[in-house]
Design a protein around this motif. Structure first.
Motif, mmCIF file in Angstrom:
data_model
loop_
_atom_site.group_PDB
_atom_site.id
_atom_site.type_symbol
_atom_site.label_atom_id
_atom_site.label_comp_id
_atom_site.label_asym_id
_atom_site.label_seq_id
_atom_site.Cartn_x
_atom_site.Cartn_y
_atom_site.Cartn_z
ATOM 1 N N GLU A 90 0.839 -1.193 0.000
ATOM 2 C CA GLU A 90 0.000 0.000 0.000
ATOM 3 C C GLU A 90 0.877 1.247 0.000
ATOM 4 O O GLU A 90 1.848 1.345 0.750
ATOM 5 N N GLY A 91 0.547 2.177 -0.868
ATOM 6 C CA GLY A 91 1.307 3.417 -0.949
ATOM 7 C C GLY A 91 2.436 3.394 -1.943
ATOM 8 O O GLY A 91 3.119 4.406 -2.132
ATOM 9 N N VAL A 92 2.679 2.235 -2.593
ATOM 10 C CA VAL A 92 3.711 2.138 -3.627
ATOM 11 C C VAL A 92 3.004 1.932 -4.965
ATOM 12 O O VAL A 92 2.574 0.824 -5.288
ATOM 13 N N PRO A 93 2.849 2.997 -5.762
ATOM 14 C CA PRO A 93 2.094 2.861 -7.014
ATOM 15 C C PRO A 93 2.849 2.135 -8.116
ATOM 16 O O PRO A 93 2.229 1.544 -9.007
ATOM 17 N N SER A 94 4.190 2.175 -8.089
ATOM 18 C CA SER A 94 4.956 1.555 -9.175
ATOM 19 C C SER A 94 6.403 1.364 -8.749
ATOM 20 O O SER A 94 6.879 1.981 -7.794
ATOM 21 N N VAL A 95 7.090 0.494 -9.507
ATOM 22 C CA VAL A 95 8.526 0.265 -9.311
ATOM 23 C C VAL A 95 9.201 0.431 -10.665
ATOM 24 O O VAL A 95 8.785 -0.184 -11.652
ATOM 25 N N THR A 96 10.228 1.263 -10.716
ATOM 26 C CA THR A 96 10.916 1.568 -11.960
ATOM 27 C C THR A 96 12.412 1.323 -11.801
ATOM 28 O O THR A 96 13.014 1.795 -10.832
ATOM 29 N N LEU A 97 12.988 0.574 -12.737
ATOM 30 C CA LEU A 97 14.433 0.402 -12.777
ATOM 31 C C LEU A 97 15.043 1.608 -13.475
ATOM 32 O O LEU A 97 14.533 2.069 -14.493
ATOM 33 N N ALA A 98 16.140 2.127 -12.943
ATOM 34 C CA ALA A 98 16.862 3.241 -13.552
ATOM 35 C C ALA A 98 18.335 2.874 -13.665
ATOM 36 O O ALA A 98 18.879 2.206 -12.784
ATOM 37 N N THR A 99 18.964 3.298 -14.743
ATOM 38 C CA THR A 99 20.384 2.986 -14.897
ATOM 39 C C THR A 99 21.180 3.531 -13.717
ATOM 40 O O THR A 99 22.021 2.835 -13.141
ATOM 41 N N VAL A 100 20.953 4.768 -13.354
ATOM 42 C CA VAL A 100 21.684 5.382 -12.247
ATOM 43 C C VAL A 100 20.781 6.430 -11.604
ATOM 44 O O VAL A 100 19.922 7.020 -12.257
ATOM 45 N N LEU A 101 20.986 6.657 -10.302
ATOM 46 C CA LEU A 101 20.201 7.628 -9.548
ATOM 47 C C LEU A 101 21.118 8.726 -9.006
ATOM 48 O O LEU A 101 22.338 8.548 -8.949
ATOM 49 N N PRO A 102 20.564 9.851 -8.595
ATOM 50 C CA PRO A 102 21.404 10.925 -8.043
ATOM 51 C C PRO A 102 22.242 10.419 -6.874
ATOM 52 O O PRO A 102 21.788 9.587 -6.078
ATOM 53 N N MET A 103 23.468 10.912 -6.766
ATOM 54 C CA MET A 103 24.375 10.549 -5.677
ATOM 55 C C MET A 103 24.677 9.053 -5.661
ATOM 56 O O MET A 103 25.155 8.520 -4.666
ATOM 57 N N ALA A 104 24.415 8.358 -6.791
ATOM 58 C CA ALA A 104 24.617 6.909 -6.883
ATOM 59 C C ALA A 104 23.845 6.162 -5.803
ATOM 60 O O ALA A 104 24.287 5.113 -5.328
ATOM 61 N N TRP A 105 22.680 6.684 -5.419
ATOM 62 C CA TRP A 105 21.844 5.985 -4.435
ATOM 63 C C TRP A 105 21.448 4.620 -4.988
ATOM 64 O O TRP A 105 21.098 4.474 -6.159
ATOM 65 N N PRO A 106 21.437 3.579 -4.161
ATOM 66 C CA PRO A 106 20.969 2.273 -4.628
ATOM 67 C C PRO A 106 19.491 2.276 -5.012
ATOM 68 O O PRO A 106 19.080 1.550 -5.916
ATOM 69 N N ALA A 107 18.696 3.071 -4.307
ATOM 70 C CA ALA A 107 17.264 3.155 -4.609
ATOM 71 C C ALA A 107 16.727 4.451 -4.008
ATOM 72 O O ALA A 107 17.371 5.092 -3.171
ATOM 73 N N LEU A 108 15.544 4.802 -4.433
ATOM 74 C CA LEU A 108 14.899 6.037 -3.972
ATOM 75 C C LEU A 108 13.400 5.804 -3.938
ATOM 76 O O LEU A 108 12.834 5.209 -4.854
ATOM 77 N N ARG A 109 12.780 6.270 -2.858
ATOM 78 C CA ARG A 109 11.315 6.283 -2.822
ATOM 79 C C ARG A 109 10.855 7.730 -2.858
ATOM 80 O O ARG A 109 11.150 8.516 -1.960
ATOM 81 N N ARG A 110 10.179 8.070 -3.934
ATOM 82 C CA ARG A 110 9.747 9.451 -4.131
ATOM 83 C C ARG A 110 8.631 9.832 -3.158
ATOM 84 O O ARG A 110 8.026 8.974 -2.502
ATOM 85 N N ASP A 111 8.352 11.131 -3.117
ATOM 86 C CA ASP A 111 7.256 11.617 -2.278
ATOM 87 C C ASP A 111 5.937 10.955 -2.652
ATOM 88 O O ASP A 111 5.059 10.771 -1.804
ATOM 89 N N THR A 112 5.792 10.606 -3.930
ATOM 90 C CA THR A 112 4.566 9.967 -4.408
ATOM 91 C C THR A 112 4.463 8.507 -3.977
ATOM 92 O O THR A 112 3.429 7.883 -4.176
ATOM 93 N N GLY A 113 5.540 7.968 -3.430
ATOM 94 C CA GLY A 113 5.575 6.553 -3.060
ATOM 95 C C GLY A 113 6.219 5.673 -4.102
ATOM 96 O O GLY A 113 6.530 4.508 -3.824
ATOM 97 N N GLU A 114 6.408 6.196 -5.326
ATOM 98 C CA GLU A 114 7.032 5.406 -6.390
ATOM 99 C C GLU A 114 8.446 5.024 -5.989
ATOM 100 O O GLU A 114 9.191 5.816 -5.399
ATOM 101 N N VAL A 115 8.845 3.800 -6.329
ATOM 102 C CA VAL A 115 10.188 3.302 -6.035
ATOM 103 C C VAL A 115 11.025 3.318 -7.307
ATOM 104 O O VAL A 115 10.592 2.836 -8.354
#
Length: 326
Positions: A90-115
């Motif tokens: 609940e609260g996670v609308p979607s999961v998206t793979l990204a080549t790279v994220l800011p600061m080389a973070w392993p993952a990020l959960r946005r304010d919207t809940g998207e991963v």
């Protein structure tokens, strides 16, 4: 004669927890399994081996394995929607793979809940799929608006193959820049300060890249001196080298005038042949030559004849021009 079975109750912590897992403790502390030995000499040894054992093809069994390798090693900016086997929390609308994220973070959960799950990160163990699976599992329960920091790998973490619905095709979307970090072009246009500066730096460093549409996992990219086609292929390495050698010796390994097969990468258990292209060659202009080459390659792969002397020389040259990325 059948051996008589005893019915003593297992009082070890793992049995009491009922999940079959041994909790991790200090290396010199008594092992929680009740053996009387130190953890590092008992279940800690198994845990360490699970963490360090190298998995040569971490994406094997996932749809689009070749594209996973390309996004991990070759493509600057791309995303792909992921579908989990289990319903999203609940609260996670979607999961998206990204080549790279800011600061080389392993993952990020946005304010919207998207991963967002970052693919181009240093792996903490010998199994990239398990590292990513553990990161994804942590991201699903992270606080919205927060990154997931790098952490100690858990040998009990699920692999991507355990978490993802492998019946769903893997369809990468290559981007011209990293605006997807903050939502899209509109949000990027309104970015200011350090966010805008970070986006500008990342975009300037990214090579223009296009995924071909007529063949699988082939990526055109542009550099100041020349353009390239880098094509991740699923065939066994020895068989693919033989086939490429047959074509190379026959003068059939190029993609047209002023193009040439220059070598290959080896990445995550797969081969990635690389062609040099004239700097004027656009991605759409290489679609037909790539499709024609795929037909020639299929015929060469099907051949079981012994290599000729010229083909063996061509094979040796191609093998000597391999670069291992991972």
């Amino acid at each position: 004669m059948a051996k008589k079975r005893t019915h003593t109750k297992d009082r070890s912590p793992a049995a009491q927890r009922g999940d079959g897992r041994i909790p991790v403790v200090g290396a010199r502390e008594p092992c929680p399994c009740g053996s009387g030995r130190r953890y590092k000499a008992c279940h800690g040894r198994e845990a360490a081996q699970a963490v360090t054992e190298l998995v040569r093809r971490p994406f094997e069994g996932l749809p689009g394995e070749c594209d996973w390798v390309a996004l991990r090693e070759l493509v600057p900016a791309a995303t792909a929607e992921l579908t989990l086997k289990e319903p999203l929390p609940e609260g996670v609308p979607s999961v998206t793979l990204a080549t790279v994220l800011p600061m080389a973070w392993p993952a990020l959960r946005r304010d919207t809940g998207e991963v967002l799950l970052g693919l181009q990160n240093d792996t903490a163990s010998g199994d990239l799929s398990r590292d990513l699976g553990g990161t994804l599992r942590r991201a699903l329960t992270a606080e919205p608006g927060h990154p997931v920091e790098a952490g100690r790998p858990d040998p009990a973490s699920p692999r991507l193959q355990d978490l993802l619905d492998t019946s769903v095709p893997f369809t990468p979307q290559v981007h011209t820049g990293f605006e997807f970090w903050i939502g899209g072009p509109e949000e990027a246009a309104n970015a200011t300060g350090e966010v805008a500066a970070s986006l500008e730096r990342a975009n300037e460093a990214a090579l223009p890249t296009v995924r071909l549409t007529g063949v699988d996992a082939a990526y055109w990219c542009a550099t100041p001196e020349k353009n390239h086609l880098r094509w991740v292929m699923p065939h066994p390495e020895e068989q693919l080298l033989d086939a490429l050698a047959r074509l190379h010796a026959a003068g059939a390994s190029s993609l047209g005038d002023d193009t040439r097969l220059v070598g290959s990468f080896r990445a995550h258990g797969l081969m990635v042949p690389v062609w040099d292209l004239p700097v004027s060659t656009r991605a759409d202009e290489i679609e037909k030559p790539a499709a024609a080459f795929q037909e020639r390659l299929g015929e060469a792969l099907a051949s079981s004849a012994a290599l000729t002397a010229g083909e063996r020389r061509a094979r040796s040259g191609l093998a000597n021009r391999q670069i291992t990325l991972s």
